[in-house]
Motif scaffolding. Structure first.
Motif, PDB file in Angstrom:
ATOM      1  N   GLU A 157     -42.879 -41.324 -37.660  1.00 37.08           N
ATOM      2  CA  GLU A 157     -44.341 -41.269 -37.826  1.00 37.08           C
ATOM      3  C   GLU A 157     -44.388 -42.703 -37.057  1.00 37.08           C
ATOM      4  OE1 GLU A 157     -46.196 -38.609 -36.473  1.00 37.08           O
ATOM      5  OE2 GLU A 157     -44.927 -37.296 -37.575  1.00 37.08           O
ATOM      6  N   THR A 158     -44.515 -43.607 -37.976  1.00 36.73           N
ATOM      7  CA  THR A 158     -44.713 -44.982 -37.802  1.00 36.73           C
ATOM      8  C   THR A 158     -43.842 -45.419 -36.692  1.00 36.73           C
ATOM      9  OG1 THR A 158     -44.914 -45.215 -40.605  1.00 36.73           O
ATOM     10  CG2 THR A 158     -44.978 -47.322 -39.112  1.00 36.73           C
ATOM     11  N   GLN A 159     -43.209 -45.808 -36.548  1.00 35.91           N
ATOM     12  CA  GLN A 159     -41.872 -45.714 -35.203  1.00 35.91           C
ATOM     13  C   GLN A 159     -43.153 -45.227 -33.993  1.00 35.91           C
ATOM     14  OE1 GLN A 159     -38.411 -43.582 -36.006  1.00 35.91           O
ATOM     15  NE2 GLN A 159     -37.014 -45.835 -35.930  1.00 35.91           N
ATOM     16  N   VAL A 160     -43.749 -44.235 -34.105  1.00 36.12           N
ATOM     17  CA  VAL A 160     -44.497 -42.706 -33.152  1.00 36.12           C
ATOM     18  C   VAL A 160     -45.307 -44.201 -32.708  1.00 36.12           C
ATOM     19  CG1 VAL A 160     -45.381 -41.267 -32.237  1.00 36.12           C
ATOM     20  CG2 VAL A 160     -43.279 -41.453 -32.891  1.00 36.12           C
ATOM     21  N   VAL A 161     -46.239 -44.545 -33.933  1.00 38.15           N
ATOM     22  CA  VAL A 161     -47.683 -45.233 -33.466  1.00 38.15           C
ATOM     23  C   VAL A 161     -47.441 -46.244 -33.366  1.00 38.15           C
ATOM     24  CG1 VAL A 161     -49.453 -46.650 -35.020  1.00 38.15           C
ATOM     25  CG2 VAL A 161     -48.279 -44.038 -36.059  1.00 38.15           C
ATOM     26  N   LEU A 162     -46.433 -47.197 -33.290  1.00 35.14           N
ATOM     27  CA  LEU A 162     -45.692 -48.662 -32.745  1.00 35.14           C
ATOM     28  C   LEU A 162     -45.517 -48.354 -31.265  1.00 35.14           C
ATOM     29  CD1 LEU A 162     -45.393 -51.351 -33.006  1.00 35.14           C
ATOM     30  CD2 LEU A 162     -43.705 -51.750 -33.559  1.00 35.14           C
ATOM     31  N   ILE A 163     -44.643 -47.690 -31.313  1.00 29.68           N
ATOM     32  CA  ILE A 163     -44.922 -46.785 -29.574  1.00 29.68           C
ATOM     33  C   ILE A 163     -45.710 -46.696 -28.528  1.00 29.68           C
ATOM     34  CG2 ILE A 163     -43.089 -46.006 -27.921  1.00 29.68           C
ATOM     35  CD1 ILE A 163     -41.027 -45.700 -30.410  1.00 29.68           C
ATOM     36  N   MET A 216     -53.765 -27.225 -33.795  1.00 29.55           N
ATOM     37  CA  MET A 216     -53.130 -27.541 -34.770  1.00 29.55           C
ATOM     38  C   MET A 216     -53.357 -28.631 -35.356  1.00 29.55           C
ATOM     39  SD  MET A 216     -50.700 -25.574 -34.887  1.00 29.55           S
ATOM     40  CE  MET A 216     -48.883 -26.660 -35.246  1.00 29.55           C
ATOM     41  N   ALA A 217     -53.525 -29.591 -34.323  1.00 29.12           N
ATOM     42  CA  ALA A 217     -54.113 -31.414 -34.840  1.00 29.12           C
ATOM     43  C   ALA A 217     -55.811 -31.445 -35.592  1.00 29.12           C
ATOM     44  CB  ALA A 217     -54.272 -31.878 -32.996  1.00 29.12           C
ATOM     45  N   THR A 218     -55.985 -30.330 -35.250  1.00 27.67           N
ATOM     46  CA  THR A 218     -57.860 -30.011 -36.094  1.00 27.67           C
ATOM     47  C   THR A 218     -57.280 -29.726 -37.820  1.00 27.67           C
ATOM     48  OG1 THR A 218     -59.282 -29.823 -34.213  1.00 27.67           O
ATOM     49  CG2 THR A 218     -59.505 -29.453 -36.081  1.00 27.67           C
ATOM     50  N   ALA A 219     -56.127 -28.846 -37.743  1.00 24.60           N
ATOM     51  CA  ALA A 219     -56.105 -28.491 -39.318  1.00 24.60           C
ATOM     52  C   ALA A 219     -55.403 -29.717 -40.241  1.00 24.60           C
ATOM     53  CB  ALA A 219     -54.734 -27.072 -39.227  1.00 24.60           C
ATOM     54  N   LYS A 220     -54.409 -30.452 -39.278  1.00 26.34           N
ATOM     55  CA  LYS A 220     -53.947 -31.242 -39.595  1.00 26.34           C
ATOM     56  C   LYS A 220     -54.828 -32.495 -40.132  1.00 26.34           C
ATOM     57  CE  LYS A 220     -49.492 -33.753 -39.304  1.00 26.34           C
ATOM     58  NZ  LYS A 220     -48.786 -32.240 -41.058  1.00 26.34           N
ATOM     59  N   ALA A 221     -55.530 -32.606 -39.030  1.00 26.02           N
ATOM     60  CA  ALA A 221     -56.625 -34.019 -39.563  1.00 26.02           C
ATOM     61  C   ALA A 221     -57.164 -33.355 -40.680  1.00 26.02           C
ATOM     62  CB  ALA A 221     -57.589 -33.997 -38.274  1.00 26.02           C
ATOM     63  N   VAL A 222     -58.240 -32.367 -41.076  1.00 18.78           N
ATOM     64  CA  VAL A 222     -58.206 -31.965 -41.922  1.00 18.78           C
ATOM     65  C   VAL A 222     -58.092 -31.716 -43.363  1.00 18.78           C
ATOM     66  CG1 VAL A 222     -59.743 -29.679 -43.546  1.00 18.78           C
ATOM     67  CG2 VAL A 222     -60.397 -30.092 -40.613  1.00 18.78           C
ATOM     68  N   ALA A 223     -56.684 -31.626 -42.981  1.00 19.02           N
ATOM     69  CA  ALA A 223     -55.656 -31.876 -44.500  1.00 19.02           C
ATOM     70  C   ALA A 223     -55.335 -33.324 -44.710  1.00 19.02           C
ATOM     71  CB  ALA A 223     -54.483 -31.442 -43.975  1.00 19.02           C
ATOM     72  N   LEU A 279     -50.349 -37.116 -33.503  1.00 17.99           N
ATOM     73  CA  LEU A 279     -49.939 -35.897 -33.103  1.00 17.99           C
ATOM     74  C   LEU A 279     -51.617 -35.347 -32.393  1.00 17.99           C
ATOM     75  CD1 LEU A 279     -49.571 -32.850 -33.241  1.00 17.99           C
ATOM     76  CD2 LEU A 279     -50.468 -32.065 -35.153  1.00 17.99           C
ATOM     77  N   SER A 280     -52.692 -35.983 -32.518  1.00 13.34           N
ATOM     78  CA  SER A 280     -54.487 -35.845 -32.256  1.00 13.34           C
ATOM     79  C   SER A 280     -53.740 -36.829 -30.350  1.00 13.34           C
ATOM     80  CB  SER A 280     -55.291 -37.053 -32.794  1.00 13.34           C
ATOM     81  OG  SER A 280     -55.566 -36.107 -34.509  1.00 13.34           O
ATOM     82  N   ARG A 281     -53.468 -37.980 -30.958  1.00 15.72           N
ATOM     83  CA  ARG A 281     -52.962 -38.527 -29.281  1.00 15.72           C
ATOM     84  C   ARG A 281     -52.985 -37.510 -28.504  1.00 15.72           C
ATOM     85  NH1 ARG A 281     -51.394 -43.771 -28.298  1.00 15.72           N
ATOM     86  NH2 ARG A 281     -52.587 -44.758 -29.852  1.00 15.72           N
ATOM     87  N   PRO A 331     -44.712 -30.782 -28.756  1.00 12.69           N
ATOM     88  CA  PRO A 331     -43.811 -30.618 -29.644  1.00 12.69           C
ATOM     89  C   PRO A 331     -45.171 -30.021 -31.411  1.00 12.69           C
ATOM     90  CG  PRO A 331     -43.937 -32.527 -29.470  1.00 12.69           C
ATOM     91  CD  PRO A 331     -44.791 -32.269 -28.237  1.00 12.69           C
ATOM     92  N   THR A 332     -44.243 -28.976 -32.100  1.00 12.93           N
ATOM     93  CA  THR A 332     -45.756 -28.676 -32.902  1.00 12.93           C
ATOM     94  C   THR A 332     -45.196 -28.898 -34.476  1.00 12.93           C
ATOM     95  OG1 THR A 332     -45.277 -26.582 -32.642  1.00 12.93           O
ATOM     96  CG2 THR A 332     -47.231 -27.414 -31.351  1.00 12.93           C
ATOM     97  N   GLU A 333     -45.516 -28.802 -35.565  1.00 10.23           N
ATOM     98  CA  GLU A 333     -45.041 -28.956 -36.619  1.00 10.23           C
ATOM     99  C   GLU A 333     -44.797 -27.206 -37.465  1.00 10.23           C
ATOM    100  OE1 GLU A 333     -45.170 -33.013 -36.462  1.00 10.23           O
ATOM    101  OE2 GLU A 333     -43.907 -31.820 -38.505  1.00 10.23           O
TER     102      GLU A 333
END
Length: 1758
Positions: A1277-1283, A1386-1393, A1409-1411, A1750-1752
């Motif tokens: 996930e951090t790799q993806v943030v940087l890219i 999916m992203a909304t649920a993830k953001a609430v969590a 995921l939101s992006r 892609p989803t979780e």
């Protein structure tokens, strides 16, 4: 007082503070001082304008379309105003009768056209007033646009007519300027109206009505200026007073309704009364405005219709007001008052409309005659049918007596009012006759009443009634006829006006007509009608000016009948064109005009038939009058010519008039022949028709003769032409008179003989007239000269020659060659100017004289009398053929359009050549072979001219027959030339020195024959296949040479961008064709079609780029190189067609590959020319392409990171890369500054900045990728943030480069400069975000927060793009849009969590995921919304909820950010509310997408089954490709280094390795799919069906991508080892396999159990190239990636080694060596650009073909 409603749409309640800041305004008299201690004066505030405008909602699509129409119309109005600033300049006109008639006719035509156009403008204005009256939501904006288009198009046409009329109005000083001023005033009033009706103007209703009133006043002034104000001022005053009476009555009704509203208890009913009363007042004020507009043109039916329509609106509003009052109260007194007031309004309205209808039928005093006459006719019929019933007969007789009494009284009244005493006496005599007949009928009726059983009395009554009927017809005949002619005049005038409107509508629709064929047909029909309108207008004017003149009435009837056929054709063409006009307003205007014209034509047809019946047979007399008038005009022209005052009319040229005279002379002859035949037979009707046609043809002949005389510079020729034309008119008048006499006594032999003599004299005069044409006399002189010369041949015996035989023969040959050449020149001169024919015929006669002398000299060489007689006979044949040639040339020059004239001339020329050959053959029998060679040379000289004019027919063979004939004769030609060469060398020839020349000529001939054979073979195979494509490319190339390109709508930079786009597309297609020629030749047709389409776009854009390039040399270079590219495309398309016919032809394959390479090289030349046009912007385009490739590469890197396979090559850490990243990012910032400043700098500096920024972003992307890899795959996930951070920077740079390109060389206040500043700001923001991310990436406490901040900024930028008005390049399905909303959920649920847990890991995952979820949702939503099948309403709704969903989600993320900074239970509880808002917007968005699907959409099959099937299919496809690779062997290359063979073996082995690895991978994925179904994680349960479908679709897409990529790899490997494809394509195919593999891994990991057997197999089932099994901990993709890398390295090594290993054959010839150097340089340019093309194509393919989200795991969603 004008009342105006406000239409304020209420929406949802909005949160906000009511404590708004005060609005400070200056006082009515400016700032004032305030003194302390004294009372200030009262303060007043004056506000002028509207009291309330309300909230202005966004424009609907219909309003936007109207805005476009208004803007276009305002531009047209401005152009018209500019055109009206100065008078037209006319050529000097003479003062003869024809000139005066021409001027009068032009004045009449211009006045008619202006009148009809002003009618249309006022009617359109009234229509705008009526249509914009109500609620904007209910307004028909297409109809408003149609009315506005009508106004602007008619104003444009009117300005042309006004300028011409102003130039012709020289009778009064300054009258032309006054007319132009009045027209400019009208144009200004129209401009004011257009500004007022703009949806965005916010102007009060009063402004619109005032502007409309100004148009009415200006229209009246303009019509008064041209003397066409038909309505008198008294009528207009009455009209306006009646309209004001309606308004006053309506005001009273409003007051009464107000009383009702005051007593109404129910608020709703009270409001209805108020609204109805307001609407009543509005409609009446509108009626008054409408009356002001149309009163000057009330004679027009369309204007009357608009006024009546406004009256209907008033009537409806009055009814609604009464109904509302009745519903609101039961007070009888108040209702009685309302009813009375409504009655007053209705009566006033009735009076107004009655006044209008009376005007429509005014000027017809014979209306009283109609009813009485009709009654008399009907009643007499009843009396005849009632024989035997005396009572009924008597009753009918009483009615009859009353009707005749009325008719007699009317006639006496008219007689008293008649000014002409002769007419008065006629009326009184007719009335007396009618009264006497009535008295006799009354007496008979009394007798029948007294003796009802007496049949004799009944018979007497019948006879008396019959006599009365006859007397009535005689008495009312003139009046009835007058009425019928008057009706025809009105019908003709309306038809001409309707045709004028239709022509204007057709021209307005031309721009938006998408069917060129339909538009061309419409243009042709418009031209035909435009040619007939002047005759119709002249017919109306003549009939009105001379009401009693039968000739004038007949002219009107004839012009009306002639108008019907072209008018009907134009109606059909217009109706056919309407569906293909994309502009709705223009289409509606064209449709309405065509409908009006059809109605007018129907009325004209009926009126002309009745008028023809009423006026009787008068064609002969009318024709006589016409011919006498023409004779007088020619006499007048002769007098002017004598005084040197005869001037050509505007538009007349010597060539045009001569051609008209020649063609018309034949028409005169044929019509006269018909006249003679019909007169001899005694057929009066057809004689009249023939006389009419003769007169019409003579009119054209006289005009042409006058034009020739006026245009020629020879006074003698002018006088001769006019005298001969006058003789024609005089003889024709006698002929028509004799024909008239012959009709009286059809069998009189003496009259018939006299008729024939007169006809013969006319024919002689006609020939004399034609012979007066320029060039004709010269041909006659030449003919006479040939005849005189030929008299030398009439002697019995010629004297013997005094010259040697060789000298005589040489002179004859030279004279024969000269005469043959002169014959060709005569043929050529018939296509040129008249002077050319005169010169050519003179030269021909001179050459004939010389040839004849040489022939006579040669005849004197003859040994026997028989030989001499043969020579003289041949000379006579040549003389006859020469005379025929000159006669044929003379005939063709007179009438070039005559049937078969060109073929006759060509045959005559061939006859001259053949007769010359026969003579030479006879004279040169002593030299074997010489005569055949000479004959052949002369034949070739003759046929060579045919090749200069390939469009002229020379035989009746079909295209295929011609090809077959040429192929057969080409073979014979080749054999014959070989025989000539052989026999010339082997024969006993004295001239041995000519052998080498003969050999060389024969070789050249053989090569030419071979070339034509190749060409014909290709043509035979291509016709019907690629012929249309070749024609299309050739047509596009020809348009590049057009003198004046269309008006550019953009800058050079805009066209430069599109030219680059299409050029590269052509290069890519050429590369594809090169590959497909080896693998799939049947697919070449589609690629050729694509290339044709791309070149069509390229040619147009290239033309515009050349037109806007500076300096002009650059434009010329661009145009030339685009044309060269067109030639290359034609050759390539032709080769593709030939290869499709014979797919196994290796020679054609090689040619195609060469052509494809040539196309690629020519593309590079086009691009280099563009770069010369603007080096800076071209560098920007190149840099943008490079950046798009970087973005695509980063997308692939993100996929590998998501799959957990992005690992560092060694044990380096992120700290090792941080400084390098920061340093490179700062360098990029500096480059950005240079880029922004470069927009206003020189092209060189801009190019340098663009290249530097592209290089820096490439370096920055690489170091960030290395840094991301160093973080380790344990933290994807951090790799993806940087890219993602560097990807945002790259996207911002791409936008900045685009903005810089658009702003290059623009002024500082240009809008593009503001866009540049905005793009630069985003760039700085994203670079800053990257720097913050780099600094925070190792800080576990803040990196989640940083990632969320970057995501919020990214989403805002995505939303800005979504809300822009740019239409997406492609569309997608509603299902895709629905599927993408799942990611938001999916992203909304993830953001609430994440908000609840506040863990940085969860926040990072949410950010990533939101992006992607929001970006994909916005893209899919916009693409689905702009599908062509989606309505405007649904589109607007979907875009609105897409925006709301994004805004809601942004609010959610920002709230999560707040929680991270200050986590409290209260803030966390608010998360639910934010998520509900997002969920609500998602629901609305899904419903909008459902609405897009329509009624025929059904759910697809079970997605899990589809996934299983697709996976197995993909595996089978890959295995088949791998087997194909197994069978491949690299091409043999003897005598070359072994290393090359090794590289090719490596290529094949690596490709096989990749195929095996991907096959195993897809099979493993299939097993994982089955396992998931068995475990129940994927199924067809309704609760998770949508999710499974989403997952399965992603898996299907990934499997398809792997299969397709592997198949492409195998195809590229196959082509590469055979030498037909580039190694670059092989490398790109291998990279695509790697990227698609990563996508498949991501898809499989979504739902898989990491510990399952299938997943382990999936991660292990890959082998490397050597066959050893590797245990891969992360993913099977690494083996595929490694195998791909092996292949890439092998291919690159082969590519780099090729230059060293291949032997280069250097050409020794100078020209060949230079060509080789040029080819090598072109190859360099090609290689430099291939990288750009590949990157751009890769980016496009990735964006368009793969949409999987892609989803979780479902367990993580909760």
């Amino acid at each position: 007082t004008i009342l105006q409603q406000q239409f304020n749409r209420t929406g949802k309640a909005e949160h906000g503070s009511v404590a708004l800041p005060a609005v400070m305004r200056s006082g009515s008299s400016g700032p004032e001082t305030f003194n302390i201690g004294s009372m200030p004066s009262p303060q007043q505030q004056v506000m002028v304008g509207q009291m309330h405008r309300g909230h202005m909602p966004p424009l609907t699509s219909a309003q936007q379309a109207l805005m476009g129409t208004i803007n276009t119309s305002m531009h047209a109005v401005q152009q018209a105003q500019d055109d009206l600033s100065e008078l037209d300049s006319l050529p000097p006109l003479g003062q003869d009768m024809a000139s005066r008639v021409w001027v009068q006719n032009k004045v009449d035509e211009s006045k008619h056209e202006i009148h009809s156009q002003v009618d249309a403008i006022t009617a359109g204005t009234a229509s705008v007033v009526n249509l914009t009256a109500g609620d904007p939501a209910d307004t028909d904006y297409t109809a408003v646009g149609c009315a506005i288009t009508t106004i602007s198009s008619n104003l444009t046409e009117m300005s042309k007519g006004v300028k011409l009329l102003a130039a012709l109005m020289d009778d009064e000083v300054g009258s032309g300027e006054d007319l132009l001023r009045a027209a400019r005033t009208l144009a200004g009033a129209v401009s004011d109206l257009l500004k007022a009706v703009q949806p965005t103007s916010g102007e009060p209703r009063q402004t619109v009505l005032t502007a409309a009133g100004s148009i009415g006043q200006a229209s009246g002034d303009l019509l008064r200026q041209i003397g066409e104000n038909e309505t008198d001022e008294r009528f207009q005053d009455v009209l306006m007073s009646l309209a004001k009476a309606v308004a006053n009555a309506a005001a009273m009704l409003v007051l009464k309704a107000k009383n009702v509203a005051q007593v109404a208890e129910d608020t709703v009913l009270q409001n209805r009364v108020i609204a109805a009363a307001t609407q009543c007042a509005l409609s009446t004020s509108q009626l008054v405005a409408c009356a002001k507009v149309v009163s000057p043109t009330i004679s027009s039916p369309v204007c009357q219709e608009q006024l009546i329509e406004a009256g209907k609106l008033v009537d409806r509003s009055v009814e609604n007001c009464v109904r509302a009052c009745q519903a609101a109260t039961t007070d009888s007194e108040l209702l009685k008052q309302v009813s009375a007031a409504a009655s007053v309004v209705s009566q006033a309205l009735h009076d107004l409309l009655q006044h209008v209808r009376q005007f429509a039928s005014r000027g017809e005093p014979i209306g009283r005659y109609d009813q009485a006459t009709d009654t008399i006719m009907c009643v007499t019929e009843s009396i005849f049918s009632s024989m035997g019933d005396a009572g009924e007969m008597v009753r009918q007789a009483r009615v009859l007596a009353q009707a005749t009494s009325d008719l007699v009284n009317a006639m006496r009244s008219d007689a008293e009012a008649e000014i002409d005493m002769e007419n008065s006496k006629k009326l009184l005599a007719a009335a007396k006759l009618l009264a006497d007949s009535t008295a006799r009928m009354v007496e008979a009726a009394k007798g029948a009443a007294a003796n009802p059983e007496n049949e004799d009395q009944q018979q007497r009554l019948r006879e008396a009634a019959e006599g009365l009927r006859v007397a009535t017809n005689a008495a009312a005949q003139n009046a009835i006829k007058k009425k019928i002619v008057n009706r025809l005049e009105v019908a003709a005038k309306q038809a001409a006006a309707a045709a004028t409107q239709t022509i204007a509508a057709s021209q307005n629709a031309a721009v938006s007509n998408k069917n060129p064929a339909a538009q061309q047909q419409l243009v042709q029909s418009c031209k035909a009608v435009a040619d007939h309108i002047p005759q119709l207008v002249q017919g109306v004017r003549g009939s009105q000016a001379q009401a009693e003149d039968l000739s004038a009435q007949l002219a009107l009837i004839i012009s009306s009948q002639n108008f019907l056929q072209p008018g009907s054709k134009m109606v059909s063409s217009a109706k056919a064109a309407v569906p293909t006009v994309s502009d709705q307003a223009a289409a509606m205007q064209l449709s309405q005009c065509a409908k009006n014209l059809a109605t007018s034509l129907a009325e004209l047809r009926t009126a002309s038939q009745k008028a023809h019946e009423a006026c009787g047979p008068m064609e002969i007399d009318s024709a006589l009058n016409t011919v006498q008038t023409l004779k007088n005009e020619l006499q007048d022209a002769k007098m002017a010519a004598v005084e040197s005052q005869l001037k050509p009319l505007p538009g007349e040229t010597l060539e045009k008039c001569a051609q008209d005279l020649g063609s018309t002379s034949k028409a005169v002859g044929s019509s006269m022949a018909q006249l003679l035949t019909c007169a001899a037979q005694g057929n009066e009707h057809y004689t009249g028709v023939a006389a009419r046609e003769t007169a019409q043809a003579l009119k054209t002949l006289a005009q042409a003769a006058r034009g020739v005389a006026a245009s020629t510079t020879d006074p003698t020729a002018a006088h001769a032409m006019l005298d001969s034309a006058r003789d024609v008119m005089e003889g024709s008048a006698m002929l028509i008179q004799e024909a008239k006499q012959a009709l009286i006594a059809p069998g009189d032999a003496e009259r018939q003989q006299r008729l024939a003599q007169v006809a013969k004299a006319v024919s002689h005069s006609l020939n004399n007239c034609v012979n007066c044409l320029p060039g004709q006399k010269d041909v006659d002189v030449a003919l006479k000269s040939i005849g005189e010369s030929s008299k030398k041949l009439l002697v019995d015996l010629l004297p013997p020659s005094t010259k040697p035989f060789q000298e005589a023969q040489s002179e004859l040959n030279q004279a024969a060659a000269d005469l043959n050449q002169s014959a060709g020149e005569v043929v050529h001169a018939t296509r040129g100017q008249s002077g050319e024919l005169a010169a050519a015929s003179g030269k021909f006669s001179d050459d004939f004289d010389e040839f004849l002398d040489a022939g006579i000299e040669m005849a004197g060489q003859a040994q026997t009398k028989e030989d001499q007689i043969q020579v003289i006979g041949n000379l006579k044949n040549i003389s006859m053929a020469s005379s025929k040639l000159l006669l044929a040339a003379k005939s063709l020059s007179v009438d070039p359009g005559a049937p078969n004239a060109k073929n006759l001339l060509a045959a005559a020329a061939r006859a001259v050549t053949e007769s010359i050959n026969q003579l030479i053959t006879l004279c040169t029998q002593q030299a074997p072979g010489q005569k055949e060679c000479d004959n052949a040379l002369r034949e070739l000289e003759t046929v060579k001219g045919m090749l200069d004019n390939p469009n002229e027919p020379v035989s009746d063979l079909s295209y295929f027959d011609c090809i077959e004939s040429v192929m057969e004769n080409s073979k014979v030609l080749g054999e014959s030339m070989a025989g000539i060469s052989q026999n010339a060398k082997t024969g006993d020839l004295p001239a041995q020195h000519t052998h080498d020349a003969i050999t060389e000529a024969a070789q050249l001939m053989k090569e030419a024959v071979d070339d034509i054979m190749v060409t014909l073979n290709e043509a035979a195979s291509e016709v019907g296949l690629v012929g249309g494509m070749v024609d299309a490319i050739a047509e596009a190339m020809s348009k590049l040479d057009e003198g004046t390109p269309p008006e550019p709508k953009g800058t050079f930079v805009d066209y430069q961008t599109t030219v680059v786009k299409y050029s590269k597309a052509i290069a890519v297609t050429a590369q594809e064709m090169m590959t497909k020629s080896v693998t799939n030749p049947e697919e070449l047709g589609g690629l050729a079609s694509q290339m044709t389409s791309d070149y069509g776009h390229l040619a147009f854009q290239g033309q515009m780029a050349a037109a806007t390039a500076e300096p002009e040399e650059i434009g010329f270079q661009i145009r030339t190189r685009v044309q060269d590219l067109g030639h290359g495309c034609i050759f390539l398309v032709q080769k593709a067609g030939a290869l499709q016919v014979c797919p196994t032809d290796s020679y054609t394959k090689r040619e195609l590959i060469e052509c494809a390479r040539a196309v690629t090289e020519k593309v590079s030349l086009v691009l280099s020319a563009l770069q010369a046009g603007n080096k800076g912007t071209q560098a920007c385009i190149t840099a943008a392409t490079a950046v798009s490739g970087i973005i695509a590469d980063l997308d692939t890197t993100i996929m590998f990171a998501t799959a957990g396979t992005l690992n560092a090559e060694n044990s380096e850490t992120f700290a090792d890369h941080r400084e390098n990243i920061l340093k490179t990012a700062k360098a990029l910032v500096e480059d950005t500054k240079l880029l922004v400043s470069g927009a206003a700098s020189t092209p060189d500096k801009l190019a340098q900045a663009a290249q530097s920024s592209a290089a820096t972003i490439t370096q920055l992307a690489e170091v960030v990728k290395l840094g991301a890899a160093s973080l380790g795959s344990d933290d994807p996930e951090t790799q993806v943030v940087l890219i993602n951070a560097i990807k945002d920077v790259a996207k911002a740079l791409s936008d900045l480069i685009s903005a810089t390109k658009g702003a290059a060389s623009k002024p500082a206040d240009d809008p593009s400069m503001y866009q540049l500043k905005g793009a630069a700001k985003v760039m700085v923001t994203n670079v800053t975000s990257l720097l913050k991310t780099v600094k925070a990436v190792e800080d576990e406490a803040t990196r989640g927060t940083r990632a969320l901040e970057a995501t919020i900024e990214c989403i805002k930028q995505e939303l800005t793009v979504f809300q822009s008005k740019d239409v997406p390049e492609k569309t997608s399905s509603p299902e895709e849009s629905i599927r993408m909303t799942k990611g938001i959920t999916m992203a909304t649920a993830k953001a609430v969590a994440a908000g609840n847990s506040c863990r940085q890991e969860d926040v990072i995952a949410t950010a990533n995921l939101s992006r992607k979820a929001v970006s994909d949702m916005l893209t899919a939503c916009k693409q689905a919304s702009f599908h062509p099948d989606v309505s405007d309403e649904v589109r607007t709704r979907a875009l609105r909820f897409g925006t709301e969903c994004t805004l809601g989600y942004l609010d959610l993320l920002e709230h999560v950010l707040v929680i991270l900074q200050k986590p409290t239970p209260e803030l966390k509880q608010q998360l639910a509310a934010f998520s509900k808002r997002v969920a609500g917007a998602v629901t609305e968005l899904i419903q909008a997408a459902e609405a897009m699907k329509g009624t025929e959409w059904v759910d697809p099959e079970d997605p899990t089954v589809v996934a299983e099937t697709e996976l197995l299919g993909a595996a089978a496809s890959i295995e088949a490709a791998a087997k194909k690779l197994e069978q491949l062997k690299p091409r043999a290359k003897p005598k070359q280094a072994d290393e090359t063979l090794d590289f090719e073996e490596q290529i094949l082995e690596a490709a096989k390795s990749i195929a095996a690895a991907t096959s195993a991978l897809v099979k493993s994925a299939s097993a994982a799919q089955r396992e998931l179904v068995a475990q129940g994680k994927v199924g067809s349960i309704p609760a998770n069906a949508a999710d499974d479908g989403q997952w399965s679709q992603g898996l299907i897409s990934a499997a398809r991508m792997v299969a397709a990529a592997t198949s492409s790899l195998c195809e590229a490997a196959n082509a590469s080892v055979q030498g037909h494809a580039s190694e670059e394509k092989l490398i790109s195919s291998a990279k695509q396999v790697a990227a698609s593999t990563a996508q498949l891994l991501v898809a499989c990991k979504v739902k898989a159990d990491q510990d399952s057997e299938a997943m382990r197999r999936l991660q292990v089932m890959v082998t490397d190239a050597g066959g050893k099994i590797l245990l891969l901990e992360r993913a099977a993709g690494n083996a595929v990636k490694r195998a791909s890398d092996n292949l890439v390295r092998a291919a690159q090594k082969a590519a780099f080694g090729k230059a060293d290993d291949d032997d280069v054959v250097v050409k020794t010839k100078f020209v060949g060596g230079i060509a080789q150097i040029i080819a090598a340089q072109e190859e360099m340019l090609k290689k430099e650009r291939e990288l750009e093309e590949a990157r751009k194509k890769l980016a496009q393919i990735r964006q368009q073909q793969y949409k999987f989200l892609p989803t979780e795991l479902r367990e993580d969603e909760g």
